[in-house]
Write a protein that holds these residues in place. Structure first.
Motif, PDB file in Angstrom:
ATOM      1  N   ARG A 134     -31.235 -20.957 -18.343  1.00 34.84           N
ATOM      2  CA  ARG A 134     -30.922 -19.974 -17.322  1.00 34.84           C
ATOM      3  C   ARG A 134     -29.407 -19.969 -17.158  1.00 34.84           C
ATOM      4  O   ARG A 134     -28.717 -20.863 -17.671  1.00 34.84           O
ATOM      5  CB  ARG A 134     -31.610 -20.280 -15.990  1.00 34.84           C
ATOM      6  N   ILE A 135     -28.877 -18.979 -16.475  1.00 33.16           N
ATOM      7  CA  ILE A 135     -27.422 -18.860 -16.407  1.00 33.16           C
ATOM      8  C   ILE A 135     -26.821 -19.965 -15.564  1.00 33.16           C
ATOM      9  O   ILE A 135     -25.752 -20.470 -15.846  1.00 33.16           O
ATOM     10  CB  ILE A 135     -27.017 -17.470 -15.872  1.00 33.16           C
ATOM     11  N   ARG A 136     -27.512 -20.374 -14.510  1.00 33.97           N
ATOM     12  CA  ARG A 136     -27.104 -21.490 -13.648  1.00 33.97           C
ATOM     13  C   ARG A 136     -25.660 -21.334 -13.181  1.00 33.97           C
ATOM     14  O   ARG A 136     -24.806 -22.178 -13.438  1.00 33.97           O
ATOM     15  CB  ARG A 136     -27.279 -22.821 -14.361  1.00 33.97           C
ATOM     16  N   VAL A 137     -25.406 -20.230 -12.505  1.00 36.01           N
ATOM     17  CA  VAL A 137     -24.059 -19.968 -12.009  1.00 36.01           C
ATOM     18  C   VAL A 137     -23.741 -20.872 -10.829  1.00 36.01           C
ATOM     19  O   VAL A 137     -24.621 -21.286 -10.074  1.00 36.01           O
ATOM     20  CB  VAL A 137     -23.908 -18.491 -11.581  1.00 36.01           C
ATOM     21  N   GLY A 138     -22.456 -21.184 -10.674  1.00 39.02           N
ATOM     22  CA  GLY A 138     -22.023 -21.948  -9.517  1.00 39.02           C
ATOM     23  C   GLY A 138     -22.157 -21.116  -8.251  1.00 39.02           C
ATOM     24  O   GLY A 138     -22.123 -19.884  -8.288  1.00 39.02           O
ATOM     25  N   TYR A 139     -22.284 -21.793  -7.118  1.00 42.63           N
ATOM     26  CA  TYR A 139     -22.603 -21.084  -5.871  1.00 42.63           C
ATOM     27  C   TYR A 139     -22.000 -21.825  -4.684  1.00 42.63           C
ATOM     28  O   TYR A 139     -22.007 -23.054  -4.624  1.00 42.63           O
ATOM     29  CB  TYR A 139     -24.124 -21.007  -5.736  1.00 42.63           C
ATOM     30  N   LEU A 140     -21.449 -21.054  -3.743  1.00 48.84           N
ATOM     31  CA  LEU A 140     -21.039 -21.571  -2.443  1.00 48.84           C
ATOM     32  C   LEU A 140     -21.773 -20.785  -1.369  1.00 48.84           C
ATOM     33  O   LEU A 140     -21.795 -19.545  -1.413  1.00 48.84           O
ATOM     34  CB  LEU A 140     -19.530 -21.440  -2.238  1.00 48.84           C
TER      35      LEU A 140
ATOM     36  N   GLU B  96      -5.617 -16.745  -8.117  1.00 42.90           N
ATOM     37  CA  GLU B  96      -5.647 -15.834  -6.978  1.00 42.90           C
ATOM     38  C   GLU B  96      -7.020 -15.184  -6.807  1.00 42.90           C
ATOM     39  O   GLU B  96      -7.671 -14.796  -7.775  1.00 42.90           O
ATOM     40  CB  GLU B  96      -4.594 -14.734  -7.158  1.00 42.90           C
ATOM     41  N   VAL B  97      -7.454 -15.087  -5.558  1.00 47.17           N
ATOM     42  CA  VAL B  97      -8.674 -14.359  -5.207  1.00 47.17           C
ATOM     43  C   VAL B  97      -8.260 -12.971  -4.710  1.00 47.17           C
ATOM     44  O   VAL B  97      -7.556 -12.852  -3.711  1.00 47.17           O
ATOM     45  CB  VAL B  97      -9.482 -15.098  -4.117  1.00 47.17           C
ATOM     46  N   ARG B  98      -8.690 -11.938  -5.412  1.00 44.02           N
ATOM     47  CA  ARG B  98      -8.301 -10.576  -5.043  1.00 44.02           C
ATOM     48  C   ARG B  98      -9.313  -9.920  -4.116  1.00 44.02           C
ATOM     49  O   ARG B  98      -8.963  -9.162  -3.222  1.00 44.02           O
ATOM     50  CB  ARG B  98      -8.124  -9.720  -6.298  1.00 44.02           C
ATOM     51  N   ASP B  99     -10.596 -10.193  -4.367  1.00 39.55           N
ATOM     52  CA  ASP B  99     -11.647  -9.571  -3.575  1.00 39.55           C
ATOM     53  C   ASP B  99     -12.911 -10.408  -3.711  1.00 39.55           C
ATOM     54  O   ASP B  99     -12.907 -11.461  -4.365  1.00 39.55           O
ATOM     55  CB  ASP B  99     -11.888  -8.121  -4.020  1.00 39.55           C
ATOM     56  N   ALA B 100     -14.016  -9.943  -3.088  1.00 40.65           N
ATOM     57  CA  ALA B 100     -15.267 -10.711  -3.097  1.00 40.65           C
ATOM     58  C   ALA B 100     -15.816 -10.869  -4.512  1.00 40.65           C
ATOM     59  O   ALA B 100     -16.353 -11.920  -4.873  1.00 40.65           O
ATOM     60  CB  ALA B 100     -16.296 -10.038  -2.188  1.00 40.65           C
ATOM     61  N   ARG B 101     -15.681  -9.826  -5.312  1.00 38.67           N
ATOM     62  CA  ARG B 101     -16.194  -9.907  -6.682  1.00 38.67           C
ATOM     63  C   ARG B 101     -15.440 -10.967  -7.479  1.00 38.67           C
ATOM     64  O   ARG B 101     -16.042 -11.757  -8.214  1.00 38.67           O
ATOM     65  CB  ARG B 101     -16.074  -8.549  -7.359  1.00 38.67           C
ATOM     66  N   THR B 102     -14.117 -10.984  -7.349  1.00 38.11           N
ATOM     67  CA  THR B 102     -13.311 -11.996  -8.037  1.00 38.11           C
ATOM     68  C   THR B 102     -13.701 -13.397  -7.565  1.00 38.11           C
ATOM     69  O   THR B 102     -13.860 -14.326  -8.374  1.00 38.11           O
ATOM     70  CB  THR B 102     -11.827 -11.768  -7.764  1.00 38.11           C
ATOM     71  N   PHE B 103     -13.870 -13.556  -6.258  1.00 34.38           N
ATOM     72  CA  PHE B 103     -14.236 -14.860  -5.706  1.00 34.38           C
ATOM     73  C   PHE B 103     -15.575 -15.346  -6.258  1.00 34.38           C
ATOM     74  O   PHE B 103     -15.704 -16.500  -6.700  1.00 34.38           O
ATOM     75  CB  PHE B 103     -14.288 -14.771  -4.186  1.00 34.38           C
ATOM     76  N   ASN B 104     -16.580 -14.469  -6.242  1.00 33.50           N
ATOM     77  CA  ASN B 104     -17.903 -14.856  -6.736  1.00 33.50           C
ATOM     78  C   ASN B 104     -17.861 -15.208  -8.218  1.00 33.50           C
ATOM     79  O   ASN B 104     -18.552 -16.131  -8.668  1.00 33.50           O
ATOM     80  CB  ASN B 104     -18.901 -13.732  -6.488  1.00 33.50           C
TER      81      ASN B 104
ATOM     82  N   ILE C 128     -19.562 -27.450  -5.761  1.00 32.49           N
ATOM     83  CA  ILE C 128     -20.263 -26.247  -6.200  1.00 32.49           C
ATOM     84  C   ILE C 128     -21.764 -26.529  -6.263  1.00 32.49           C
ATOM     85  O   ILE C 128     -22.202 -27.538  -6.830  1.00 32.49           O
ATOM     86  CB  ILE C 128     -19.756 -25.790  -7.578  1.00 32.49           C
ATOM     87  N   ALA C 129     -22.550 -25.639  -5.666  1.00 29.62           N
ATOM     88  CA  ALA C 129     -24.002 -25.805  -5.619  1.00 29.62           C
ATOM     89  C   ALA C 129     -24.685 -24.923  -6.666  1.00 29.62           C
ATOM     90  O   ALA C 129     -24.033 -24.176  -7.403  1.00 29.62           O
ATOM     91  CB  ALA C 129     -24.519 -25.459  -4.222  1.00 29.62           C
ATOM     92  N   ASP C 130     -26.009 -25.016  -6.722  1.00 31.41           N
ATOM     93  CA  ASP C 130     -26.828 -24.199  -7.627  1.00 31.41           C
ATOM     94  C   ASP C 130     -27.276 -22.957  -6.886  1.00 31.41           C
ATOM     95  O   ASP C 130     -27.703 -23.031  -5.733  1.00 31.41           O
ATOM     96  CB  ASP C 130     -28.043 -25.001  -8.091  1.00 31.41           C
ATOM     97  N   ASP C 131     -27.173 -21.806  -7.518  1.00 30.89           N
ATOM     98  CA  ASP C 131     -27.515 -20.536  -6.880  1.00 30.89           C
ATOM     99  C   ASP C 131     -29.022 -20.467  -6.629  1.00 30.89           C
ATOM    100  O   ASP C 131     -29.802 -20.489  -7.584  1.00 30.89           O
ATOM    101  CB  ASP C 131     -27.077 -19.379  -7.776  1.00 30.89           C
ATOM    102  N   PRO C 132     -29.480 -20.384  -5.357  1.00 26.59           N
ATOM    103  CA  PRO C 132     -30.923 -20.349  -5.087  1.00 26.59           C
ATOM    104  C   PRO C 132     -31.608 -19.125  -5.673  1.00 26.59           C
ATOM    105  O   PRO C 132     -32.783 -19.189  -6.035  1.00 26.59           O
ATOM    106  CB  PRO C 132     -30.986 -20.352  -3.552  1.00 26.59           C
TER     107      PRO C 132
END
Length: 275
Positions: free
Chosen positions: A48-54, A106-114, A143-147
């Motif tokens: 699975r992709i197992r993306v990092g998550y906050l 740099e974080v530009r917006d929510a998409r960049t942050f995610n 960093i957590a696992d994306d539920p």
């Protein structure tokens, strides 16, 4: 196809646009090669992709918001909330914090942050540059696992290693218990069992109230050590002509016994072996 494209096509369903008019002609989807490589590498390693998550909700910092918090420059995301159940994170990240960087980027917006968070490996530490009360801080977070990724994995059909015998089609897909499932269901690492990765609607398993995400621990008081072991036990029930097989299931509410179809007369009649 290249090895990358073959692997990508094996895991990802293609999408096409159709229309009664010519409005969709010429429209296509392009995926950057580095994004595709990231997805394939994760799929190969974790299935699975197992993306990092906050566990934070954020929104883009507007010019007005930047002025209100005294933020130099106007890029970043402002935290609107920290999800419940994440007390450790809530101690260090507060609503109203402005996150301007992740690991120096740099974080530009929510998409960049995610995207920046998602590229981290689960369990690693990220450094967030945070603007709070007129000063800049650097805060370390895990960093957590994306539920959502976990839920998708649990709902996905899994190829089953079934014996050749004509065992009953119970409408369930089985997989090994991973650490996430063991933690959620409070199953010790050394305790054998299987994960119910998929349950077909209206199947015998569904009729007994089994849900994706539950675990099977025993068949007739015998622990199940693997998918093959489970179906071998069902095959023995078929040979013994047992109409029902007791299965011990662990759910979020605890353990319970359920009776699944075995290999007795009821099963043979459904299969048309007996008239």
């Amino acid at each position: 196809f290249t090895p990358l494209s073959r692997e990508f096509r094996r895991h990802v369903h293609p999408i096409a646009l159709t229309s009664d008019t010519a409005g969709s002609v010429g429209i296509a989807f392009a995926i950057p090669s580095n994004d595709a490589q990231f997805v394939v590498n994760r799929l190969l390693k974790y299935d699975r992709i197992r993306v990092g998550y906050l566990a934070v909700k954020v929104q883009k910092v507007t010019k007005a918001v930047a002025e209100a918090v005294g933020l130099p420059g106007g890029s970043g995301v402002i935290v609107t909330s920290v999800e419940s159940g994440h007390a450790a994170l809530a101690e260090v990240i507060w609503p109203g914090d402005v996150i301007t960087g992740v690991d120096g980027d740099e974080v530009r917006d929510a998409r960049t942050f995610n995207r920046q968070v998602g590229q981290h490996l689960v369990g690693t530490i990220a450094s967030l540059t945070v603007w709070r009360d007129g000063r800049e801080l650097v805060i370390k977070v895990q960093i957590a696992d994306d539920p959502q990724d976990i839920r998708y994995t649990l709902a996905r059909p899994v190829r089953q290693d079934r014996p050749a015998a004509d065992t009953p089609d119970l409408g369930l897909g089985l997989a090994s218990l991973n650490s996430d499932a063991r933690s959620r269901l409070k199953i010790a690492e050394d305790q054998p069992g299987l994960l119910l990765a998929h349950v077909e609607p209206f199947s015998p398993a569904a009729e007994q109230g089994l849900l994706a995400g539950d675990a099977i621990l025993m068949v007739h008081r015998d622990p199940v050590s693997s998918v093959r072991d489970f179906w071998a036990k069902m095959e023995r029930a078929l040979t013994a002509e047992q109409a029902k097989v007791l299965v011990l299931v662990r759910t979020a509410d605890g353990e319970r016994w359920v009776a699944l179809p075995g290999g007795g007369l009821a099963w043979q009649e459904r299969k048309g072996v007996l008239s």
